[in-house]
Motif scaffolding. Sequence first.
Motif, PDB file in Angstrom:
ATOM      1  N   ASP A 116       0.838  -1.199   0.000  1.00 55.35           N
ATOM      2  CA  ASP A 116       0.000   0.000   0.000  1.00 55.35           C
ATOM      3  C   ASP A 116       0.865   1.237   0.000  1.00 55.35           C
ATOM      4  OD1 ASP A 116      -0.250   1.261   3.136  1.00 55.35           O
ATOM      5  OD2 ASP A 116       0.505  -0.779   2.963  1.00 55.35           O
ATOM      6  N   THR A 117       0.259   2.355  -0.389  1.00 55.51           N
ATOM      7  CA  THR A 117       0.924   3.648  -0.364  1.00 55.51           C
ATOM      8  C   THR A 117      -0.126   4.728  -0.164  1.00 55.51           C
ATOM      9  OG1 THR A 117       2.532   5.062  -1.503  1.00 55.51           O
ATOM     10  CG2 THR A 117       0.803   4.105  -2.850  1.00 55.51           C
ATOM     11  N   THR A 118       0.334   5.911   0.180  1.00 59.77           N
ATOM     12  CA  THR A 118      -0.598   7.000   0.450  1.00 59.77           C
ATOM     13  C   THR A 118      -1.020   7.697  -0.835  1.00 59.77           C
ATOM     14  OG1 THR A 118       1.226   8.547   0.772  1.00 59.77           O
ATOM     15  CG2 THR A 118       0.399   7.403   2.713  1.00 59.77           C
ATOM     16  N   VAL A 119      -2.179   8.325  -0.790  1.00 53.34           N
ATOM     17  CA  VAL A 119      -2.631   9.198  -1.868  1.00 53.34           C
ATOM     18  C   VAL A 119      -3.337  10.391  -1.211  1.00 53.34           C
ATOM     19  CG1 VAL A 119      -4.798   7.900  -2.124  1.00 53.34           C
ATOM     20  CG2 VAL A 119      -4.005   9.364  -3.980  1.00 53.34           C
ATOM     21  N   PRO A 120      -2.942  11.637  -1.530  1.00 50.74           N
ATOM     22  CA  PRO A 120      -3.562  12.810  -0.920  1.00 50.74           C
ATOM     23  C   PRO A 120      -5.009  12.969  -1.391  1.00 50.74           C
ATOM     24  CG  PRO A 120      -1.415  13.347  -1.868  1.00 50.74           C
ATOM     25  CD  PRO A 120      -1.797  12.006  -2.385  1.00 50.74           C
ATOM     26  N   ILE A 121      -5.890  13.243  -0.439  1.00 50.83           N
ATOM     27  CA  ILE A 121      -7.309  13.450  -0.734  1.00 50.83           C
ATOM     28  C   ILE A 121      -7.682  14.863  -0.311  1.00 50.83           C
ATOM     29  CG2 ILE A 121      -9.661  12.607  -0.395  1.00 50.83           C
ATOM     30  CD1 ILE A 121      -7.825  10.578  -1.712  1.00 50.83           C
ATOM     31  N   GLN A 122      -8.252  15.610  -1.232  1.00 48.74           N
ATOM     32  CA  GLN A 122      -8.616  16.991  -0.944  1.00 48.74           C
ATOM     33  C   GLN A 122      -9.747  17.036   0.082  1.00 48.74           C
ATOM     34  OE1 GLN A 122     -10.152  19.257  -4.268  1.00 48.74           O
ATOM     35  NE2 GLN A 122      -9.038  21.078  -3.625  1.00 48.74           N
ATOM     36  N   SER A 123      -9.588  17.881   1.083  1.00 51.16           N
ATOM     37  CA  SER A 123     -10.589  18.042   2.129  1.00 51.16           C
ATOM     38  C   SER A 123     -11.072  19.481   2.136  1.00 51.16           C
ATOM     39  CB  SER A 123     -10.004  17.679   3.506  1.00 51.16           C
ATOM     40  OG  SER A 123      -9.585  16.334   3.533  1.00 51.16           O
ATOM     41  N   LEU A 166       4.328   8.169  -8.808  1.00 54.07           N
ATOM     42  CA  LEU A 166       4.623   9.094  -9.900  1.00 54.07           C
ATOM     43  C   LEU A 166       3.430   9.991 -10.182  1.00 54.07           C
ATOM     44  CD1 LEU A 166       6.519   6.730 -12.364  1.00 54.07           C
ATOM     45  CD2 LEU A 166       7.489   8.587 -11.030  1.00 54.07           C
ATOM     46  N   GLY A 167       2.238   9.429 -10.108  1.00 59.13           N
ATOM     47  CA  GLY A 167       1.046  10.214 -10.399  1.00 59.13           C
ATOM     48  C   GLY A 167       0.822  11.338  -9.411  1.00 59.13           C
ATOM     49  N   ARG A 168       0.984  11.038  -8.124  1.00 56.43           N
ATOM     50  CA  ARG A 168       0.687  12.071  -7.121  1.00 56.43           C
ATOM     51  C   ARG A 168       1.700  13.210  -7.148  1.00 56.43           C
ATOM     52  NH1 ARG A 168       2.024   7.763  -2.509  1.00 56.43           N
ATOM     53  NH2 ARG A 168       4.274   8.022  -2.384  1.00 56.43           N
ATOM     54  N   LYS A 169       2.872  13.007  -7.762  1.00 55.20           N
ATOM     55  CA  LYS A 169       3.822  14.104  -7.931  1.00 55.20           C
ATOM     56  C   LYS A 169       3.409  15.025  -9.076  1.00 55.20           C
ATOM     57  CE  LYS A 169       7.931  11.740  -6.140  1.00 55.20           C
ATOM     58  NZ  LYS A 169       8.154  12.705  -5.042  1.00 55.20           N
ATOM     59  N   ASN A 170       2.460  14.569  -9.891  1.00 55.57           N
ATOM     60  CA  ASN A 170       2.023  15.360 -11.037  1.00 55.57           C
ATOM     61  C   ASN A 170       0.627  15.932 -10.832  1.00 55.57           C
ATOM     62  OD1 ASN A 170       4.079  14.943 -13.479  1.00 55.57           O
ATOM     63  ND2 ASN A 170       4.004  13.054 -12.317  1.00 55.57           N
ATOM     64  N   TRP A 171      -0.359  15.045 -10.580  1.00 56.58           N
ATOM     65  CA  TRP A 171      -1.713  15.590 -10.390  1.00 56.58           C
ATOM     66  C   TRP A 171      -2.012  15.905  -8.926  1.00 56.58           C
ATOM     67  CZ3 TRP A 171      -3.378  11.687  -7.397  1.00 56.58           C
ATOM     68  CH2 TRP A 171      -3.079  10.366  -7.737  1.00 56.58           C
ATOM     69  N   LEU A 172      -1.056  15.620  -8.017  1.00 60.70           N
ATOM     70  CA  LEU A 172      -1.001  16.118  -6.642  1.00 60.70           C
ATOM     71  C   LEU A 172      -2.030  15.498  -5.691  1.00 60.70           C
ATOM     72  CD1 LEU A 172      -0.332  19.924  -7.266  1.00 60.70           C
ATOM     73  CD2 LEU A 172       1.319  18.074  -6.907  1.00 60.70           C
ATOM     74  N   PHE A 173      -3.303  15.388  -6.060  1.00 65.14           N
ATOM     75  CA  PHE A 173      -4.298  14.870  -5.121  1.00 65.14           C
ATOM     76  C   PHE A 173      -5.527  14.392  -5.881  1.00 65.14           C
ATOM     77  CE2 PHE A 173      -4.885  19.463  -5.467  1.00 65.14           C
ATOM     78  CZ  PHE A 173      -6.208  19.540  -5.875  1.00 65.14           C
ATOM     79  N   ALA A 174      -6.344  13.594  -5.182  1.00 61.70           N
ATOM     80  CA  ALA A 174      -7.658  13.208  -5.691  1.00 61.70           C
ATOM     81  C   ALA A 174      -8.701  14.110  -5.041  1.00 61.70           C
ATOM     82  CB  ALA A 174      -7.955  11.739  -5.378  1.00 61.70           C
ATOM     83  N   GLY A 175      -9.761  14.421  -5.785  1.00 61.16           N
ATOM     84  CA  GLY A 175     -10.728  15.390  -5.291  1.00 61.16           C
ATOM     85  C   GLY A 175     -11.519  14.917  -4.097  1.00 61.16           C
ATOM     86  N   ASN A 176     -11.801  13.610  -4.015  1.00 60.91           N
ATOM     87  CA  ASN A 176     -12.579  13.054  -2.914  1.00 60.91           C
ATOM     88  C   ASN A 176     -12.382  11.544  -2.898  1.00 60.91           C
ATOM     89  OD1 ASN A 176     -14.467  12.048  -4.979  1.00 60.91           O
ATOM     90  ND2 ASN A 176     -15.189  14.180  -5.049  1.00 60.91           N
ATOM     91  N   ASP A 177     -13.031  10.878  -1.945  1.00 58.07           N
ATOM     92  CA  ASP A 177     -12.875   9.428  -1.828  1.00 58.07           C
ATOM     93  C   ASP A 177     -13.408   8.705  -3.061  1.00 58.07           C
ATOM     94  OD1 ASP A 177     -11.690   9.543   0.687  1.00 58.07           O
ATOM     95  OD2 ASP A 177     -13.605   9.522   1.737  1.00 58.07           O
TER      96      ASP A 177
END
Length: 564
Positions: free
Chosen positions: A262-269, A453-464
């Motif tokens: 597993d790895t982390t993914v930033p979620i916009q709050s 690699l993706g999270r360094k480019n699109w930075l975060f997901a909008g929600n769950d």
Amino acid sequence: MTVITDELPNDVAALKQLILKERREREAEAERFEAQKQAAIEEAVKAAVAAILRRYYGPRSEKFDPRQLLLCGQQLDDAKLNQSSIEDESGEELVTRRIKNRDKHGRQQLPEHLERIEIEHDLDSKACPACGNERCRIGAEISEQLEYFPASFKVLKHIRHKYACAKCDHDGYDPNIAVAAKPPQPIEKGLPGPSLLAHVITSKLGDHLPLYRLERIFERQKVHVARSTMCAWMRCAGELVTPLVELMTERVRQSQVIHTDDTTVPIQSPGAKQCRKGRIWCYLGDEQNPYKVYDYTPSRSRDGPAKWLTGYEGYLQADAYGGYDGMFHSQNVTEVACWAHARRKFYDAQDSDEERATQMLALIAKLYAVEREAKESDDDARLALRQERSMPVLERIKLWLDAEEEVVLPRSPMATAITYAQNQWTALNTYTTQGFLNIDNNASERALKRVALGRKNWLFAGNDAAAENHARLWSLIASCERHGIDPQRYLTSVLAKIGTTSHDELDQFLPDVWKVEDATEILEPAVGGALPSPSMDAIANIADVLRQSGKPIIDRNVVVGASP
């Protein structure tokens, strides 16, 4: 300093001198102890800082140089390099970088499947400068130049013809008007066709291209598609392929062994100063169920993998995360630990304890040398080689761990590495019990690189919900790449057909099944004439695939590569 009372002098001045001497010795001893303590603290801080700097700025490779073994007893500059003894000790072949990369230089031959456009260059004047007669052609010099034609948008104008009964209309009855049916679309009444939708998905989740950059790329062709619109397209596509991903999930659960990480993914709050951390989990099936499935959970609680692996029985290869322990005790699941994780801790301990770290890295290198030798063998031969060659090395490692555990400094990086290996020792030995098990869990770590690699480019997901959608689409893209399939072509085919496919027929879209069936078809493009005939090399490659599946390929009434 101990003073015997009978030997004490009676003179007061002498007593004072004796007391002062004892006090000075105690102060000197305290200063030496404090200096040693301070030096140990400084060494630990330097090791921690070096580890942090290496993590963020240093090379990611953890390759072990077998010549480091010489540093345990003597300086490298003063030692003679005995290649055979070093190779025996390290379990690795000494190969210089220059020799390794020598064959990679030079221009490569251009692929045969690329379309060739002939451009002829002729003389302006064919007259002979000596006699004036016209010179005759005796040959040609041919050179190839690689050119790029940018992708372009096309508009598919669907014309649905309408028909009515003129007689019924003339007689005053219902004219029975009928309109030709339109082929089902991935997004009903939506703007994108399957190919455009597949391109947006592949660009963001396969090539890590943020939607705002894709919006700018489209603008260069005078086509405006808002990033919010493309985001909605991806959500609809993720919902459309959900049954297919669920089918892949069921197949992965049937595997003898599953790799997971597993790895982390930033979620916009909304309203928060920073993004919260969700988790992306990957689950890799075995060779009989060759799919990579991703799952999303809002946190790293054990409920995530426990729910996904409900009912699973077999081998689970993962790191030492405690969330898996419940399955190992309550389900018929066998833990397989990762030697790469154990090795990494000894590698990180080099800054504070180079000698011990080098000794352990050399022993672990012997285990990997056995794996390289057994790589092309079948499961039975691999198991036999492990029992013969790896088990003695594991016994040496265990003796080393037991001995060094008693003498290393507590809470030091080396102590942490030894404790990790001791706690995981049974699981670290499990791979030697079955030939189909792997020595490490690197496959799942590589599968999660696309998330990093993706999270360094699109930075975060909008929600769950968006992160869950990403996990579903990643499952298709990663499984395609596992089988050497172009994900955009695959997604174009799936998105065009899956909406009208029953659940019982979804297995045709499994990447390995689709690859074989795709090889048997002569595809017709959506616009334009037939595709050009494949080259003989392409036909030969397709024939190899079909021989394994037992299916023939029919090309213009000629059967190629049929099984006998």
